[in-house]
Motif scaffolding. Structure first.
Motif, PDB file in Angstrom:
ATOM      1  N   ASP A 147       0.734  -1.164   0.110  1.00 48.75           N
ATOM      2  CA  ASP A 147      -0.063  -0.003  -0.091  1.00 48.75           C
ATOM      3  C   ASP A 147       0.724   0.970  -0.031  1.00 48.75           C
ATOM      4  O   ASP A 147       0.545   2.233  -0.576  1.00 48.75           O
ATOM      5  CB  ASP A 147      -0.892  -0.006   1.162  1.00 48.75           C
ATOM      6  CG  ASP A 147      -2.033  -0.929   1.047  1.00 48.75           C
ATOM      7  OD1 ASP A 147      -2.480  -1.134   0.020  1.00 48.75           O
ATOM      8  OD2 ASP A 147      -2.646  -1.481   2.016  1.00 48.75           O
ATOM      9  N   LEU A 148       1.963   1.282   0.602  1.00 46.81           N
ATOM     10  CA  LEU A 148       2.924   2.323   0.774  1.00 46.81           C
ATOM     11  C   LEU A 148       3.739   2.597  -0.598  1.00 46.81           C
ATOM     12  O   LEU A 148       4.026   3.593  -1.026  1.00 46.81           O
ATOM     13  CB  LEU A 148       3.868   2.214   1.924  1.00 46.81           C
ATOM     14  CG  LEU A 148       3.392   2.115   3.288  1.00 46.81           C
ATOM     15  CD1 LEU A 148       4.253   1.564   4.124  1.00 46.81           C
ATOM     16  CD2 LEU A 148       2.623   3.354   3.570  1.00 46.81           C
ATOM     17  N   VAL A 149       4.001   1.496  -1.349  1.00 46.22           N
ATOM     18  CA  VAL A 149       4.444   1.410  -2.693  1.00 46.22           C
ATOM     19  C   VAL A 149       3.404   2.152  -3.657  1.00 46.22           C
ATOM     20  O   VAL A 149       3.735   3.009  -4.441  1.00 46.22           O
ATOM     21  CB  VAL A 149       4.839   0.274  -3.067  1.00 46.22           C
ATOM     22  CG1 VAL A 149       5.422   0.187  -4.730  1.00 46.22           C
ATOM     23  CG2 VAL A 149       6.313  -0.304  -2.306  1.00 46.22           C
ATOM     24  N   ALA A 150       2.174   1.651  -3.532  1.00 44.29           N
ATOM     25  CA  ALA A 150       1.141   2.081  -4.456  1.00 44.29           C
ATOM     26  C   ALA A 150       0.796   3.582  -4.190  1.00 44.29           C
ATOM     27  O   ALA A 150       0.512   4.239  -5.403  1.00 44.29           O
ATOM     28  CB  ALA A 150      -0.208   1.033  -4.168  1.00 44.29           C
ATOM     29  N   ASP A 151       0.830   4.204  -2.945  1.00 44.68           N
ATOM     30  CA  ASP A 151       0.613   5.569  -2.787  1.00 44.68           C
ATOM     31  C   ASP A 151       1.649   6.397  -2.728  1.00 44.68           C
ATOM     32  O   ASP A 151       1.605   7.441  -2.663  1.00 44.68           O
ATOM     33  CB  ASP A 151      -0.340   5.668  -1.490  1.00 44.68           C
ATOM     34  CG  ASP A 151       0.596   5.410  -0.275  1.00 44.68           C
ATOM     35  OD1 ASP A 151       1.850   5.325  -0.350  1.00 44.68           O
ATOM     36  OD2 ASP A 151      -0.137   5.529   0.739  1.00 44.68           O
ATOM     37  N   GLY A 152       2.725   5.795  -3.116  1.00 48.38           N
ATOM     38  CA  GLY A 152       3.938   6.784  -3.465  1.00 48.38           C
ATOM     39  C   GLY A 152       4.889   6.920  -1.949  1.00 48.38           C
ATOM     40  O   GLY A 152       5.834   7.651  -2.239  1.00 48.38           O
ATOM     41  N   THR A 153       4.279   6.638  -0.898  1.00 48.72           N
ATOM     42  CA  THR A 153       5.178   6.689   0.298  1.00 48.72           C
ATOM     43  C   THR A 153       6.615   6.195   0.147  1.00 48.72           C
ATOM     44  O   THR A 153       7.482   6.693   0.807  1.00 48.72           O
ATOM     45  CB  THR A 153       4.214   6.043   1.678  1.00 48.72           C
ATOM     46  OG1 THR A 153       3.090   6.795   1.569  1.00 48.72           O
ATOM     47  CG2 THR A 153       5.022   6.624   2.627  1.00 48.72           C
ATOM     48  N   ILE A 154       6.620   4.800  -0.242  1.00 51.94           N
ATOM     49  CA  ILE A 154       7.896   4.329  -0.474  1.00 51.94           C
ATOM     50  C   ILE A 154       8.135   4.609  -2.030  1.00 51.94           C
ATOM     51  O   ILE A 154       7.321   4.389  -2.960  1.00 51.94           O
ATOM     52  CB  ILE A 154       7.787   2.763  -0.479  1.00 51.94           C
ATOM     53  CG1 ILE A 154       7.656   2.593   1.039  1.00 51.94           C
ATOM     54  CG2 ILE A 154       9.095   2.059  -0.868  1.00 51.94           C
ATOM     55  CD1 ILE A 154       7.287   0.964   1.341  1.00 51.94           C
TER      56      ILE A 154
END
Length: 613
Positions: free
Chosen positions: A478-485
């Motif tokens: 989820d953090l990859v998908a929203d750009g956080t990672i």
């Protein structure tokens, strides 16, 4: 020869599963007793598989098809002298395939397994898959149940030492005045599980590890690490996790459990011990092993040496131009301490599999600027989907409630030949892909490169074939998908003083570089300790020879060099996840026990070496 079933003519047809299985086993036993190999092979389908774990072959060996079955029996039937085949519970009918847990005896032991029967076009029941496993050696059974040791000293006994005194004296002698028959190098879950098995079988052994305490292999990993496999999949031998144990145990809890387990199971365990070198004397048929035990130099002469250093033990650190000029911190994921101390810094993580996701997730959750570099596609499966769709039938609370024991689950899992296992996995991952299509779409929209394996068979086949290339998602996606990672793609060309530069020229500012670049073949440990010639004699460890990515052929049919004899006498490899450490430690321990007791162990189908690393 003892028979538990009266032979029943195969032409006497019945649709009752129990009757059909009983009839097949009776005819099978009669043909084996008559040494009629042609009759035996005729009872197998043309596309059949017989997987044997030690009981017939003194090896881990799958023979495929009638010709291979005939060859194995031609060499091993007379010595094995199998008998007393019977079902251990009522067979099941699954879409026309009968499956039955079985038990049997051999000249040297007692075994168990699982039989699958299909009715051929001519109306005859024939075996499709047969699993046979050695469970215990006759005359060398483990002291449990009715045969457990008394413990207390009743009556006259010239040895009045207490249990604690006996244990203290044993520990003082072992490795000094008493040589261990088996030396296990590596004291993680694999070495500890094997040490517990050998202890119960009465085989003098020592497990050595460089860490201060059992369980430190887990405690010293990054602080957010938790098991990705559920608790029902992860029990250790003899002592399952309690019913209130977390589904996914944190690393420190696992570390404490391993320390507790080592003490309760009385595993002879030397901590703070580093193996310096090992050499094999062909004439004496024993090893000379140099150890440093907390500053004391010791030399041991075990007959058997087990490398239980873990398939994820030999860190693969790439050599990249500019590593010597990079001004920041660099380390492999196995040495990553966690997010503490990196506030205000930019971290670039090279890799996009399990460790990379876990490390990135912990970093960004602590407000740290983090970029993941994906060099090749990754298979992703959500944890809850894997539990429900992939493992639920065998390893779940629902499975336990339906009567599925850990032993039955392990035998069921082991009964599927590797050659066709992907055929059973593909529908599972098709279902998961449909179930989680929105999840996968979000990842793809973020630019993440996904795959489901070369043949769409998913996580477990990737694990068996190459031991890499996947992530069990527990939140990082989820953090990859929203750009956080942050996500970057491509190979690393070089490092500058303060950045990671990709092959396409992309420059990623970095104060810290984490190499989540996986691990090398376990025979790398053999090369370090025994020399490259021994490592080359053994060859590559792990993989099936599937000719998929990172698993070159030819087809092996079993895991290369794992839990079985190798081309180097007296050298064994043990490791894998907690499930494999539990299940396969039994077969390795029985092979070692048989040799300790002087039982003849002619190995059928010793694996050839096709790849050196």
């Amino acid at each position: 020869m003892t028979q538990t079933l009266e032979p029943t003519a195969t032409q006497e047809r019945s649709d009752d599963p129990q009757h059909r299985v009983d009839a097949w086993l009776a005819d099978f036993e009669a043909a084996l007793a008559a040494r009629d190999i042609e009759q035996v092979t005729g009872m197998f389908a043309t596309d059949s598989f017989w997987r044997d774990l030690v009981s017939f072959t003194w090896n881990l060996k799958t023979v495929e098809g009638r010709t291979a079955i005939a060859d194995m029996l031609g060499e091993r039937l007379a010595d094995t002298d199998p008998s007393a085949f019977h079902t251990s519970e009522t067979p099941a009918d699954d879409g026309g395939v009968l499956s039955a847990f079985i038990e049997f005896e051999t000249a040297t032991g007692r075994g168990g397994g699982l039989l699958r029967l299909r009715r051929d076009d001519d109306g005859t029941d024939r075996a499709w898959t047969l699993l046979t496993t050695l469970q215990e050696l006759k005359g060398h059974e483990e002291p449990s149940g009715h045969s457990r040791v008394l413990g207390a000293v009743h009556g006259a006994d010239p040895d009045r030492r207490s249990w604690a005194q006996k244990k203290e004296d044993e520990e003082a002698a072992l490795g000094r005045t008493v040589e261990p028959y088996v030396l296990v190098i590596g004291g993680g879950q694999g070495g500890i599980a094997l040490g517990a098995r050998l202890r119960q079988l009465g085989v003098p052994s020592i497990v050595v590890d460089r860490h201060d305490r059992p369980g430190d292999q887990w405690r010293k990993r990054y602080k957010s690490l938790c098991l990705h496999d559920p608790v029902w999949y992860d029990h250790l031998p003899y002592l399952p996790f309690p019913a209130n144990w977390p589904v996914f145990a944190p690393k420190d809890k696992i570390g404490d459990w391993l320390e507790f387990y080592t003490k309760v199971m009385e595993v002879p365990y030397w901590s703070k011990t580093t193996c310096l070198s090992a050499s094999y004397d062909e004439k004496a048929q024993q090893w000379t092993v140099e150890l440093d035990r907390d500053g004391e130099r010791l030399t041991l002469h075990p007959t058997q040496l087990v490398l239980a250093t873990g398939m994820s033990g030999k860190a693969n650190v790439p050599t990249i131009p500019g590593q010597d000029v990079f001004a920041g911190e660099q380390h492999h994921s196995s040495q990553h301490p966690g997010p503490d101390g990196y506030a205000g810094k930019k971290v670039v993580v090279i890799g996009a599999n399990n460790s990379a996701h876990d490390i990135c997730k912990a970093l960004v959750e602590n407000g740290i600027d983090t970029t993941m570099v994906q060099r090749s596609s990754t298979h992703i499966v959500r944890s809850d989907s894997l539990m429900e769709v992939g493992l639920g039938a065998l390893y779940s609370e629902q499975a336990v409630e339906s009567g599925m024991t850990t032993k039955k689950a392990d035998l069921t899992f082991a009964s599927l030949p590797y050659r066709i296992m992907h055929e059973f996995q593909i529908p599972i991952y098709d279902e998961i892909r449909e179930r989680d299509k929105e999840f996968y779409q979000r990842l793809e929209d973020a630019g993440f490169d996904l795959d489901f394996g070369d043949d769409e068979s998913g996580l477990f086949m990737k694990y068996l074939r190459r031991g890499s290339g996947y992530y069990i998602d527990v939140g990082a996606c989820d953090l990859v998908a929203d750009g956080t990672i942050k996500l970057a793609h491509g190979e690393v060309d070089h490092l500058s003083e303060n950045s990671v530069v990709l092959a396409d020229g992309t420059e990623l500012p970095a104060d810290v570089v984490v190499y989540a670049t996986g691990y090398g073949s376990m025979n790398g440990w053999a090369a370090d300790l025994m020399g490259q010639d021994v490592a080359d004699r053994v060859g590559k460890v792990w993989g099936l020879g599937s000719e998929t990515t990172k698993d070159p052929g030819p087809w092996e049919g079993e895991q290369r060099n794992m839990w079985k004899p190798t081309q180097q006498p007296g050298l064994w490899f043990h490791g894998g996840n907690l499930h494999q450490s539990r299940h396969y430690s039994l077969y390795l321990a029985l092979q070692l026990k048989a040799r300790f007791e002087g039982i003849d162990t002619p190995v059928y189908g010793l694996q050839e070496v096709h790849h050196l690393s």
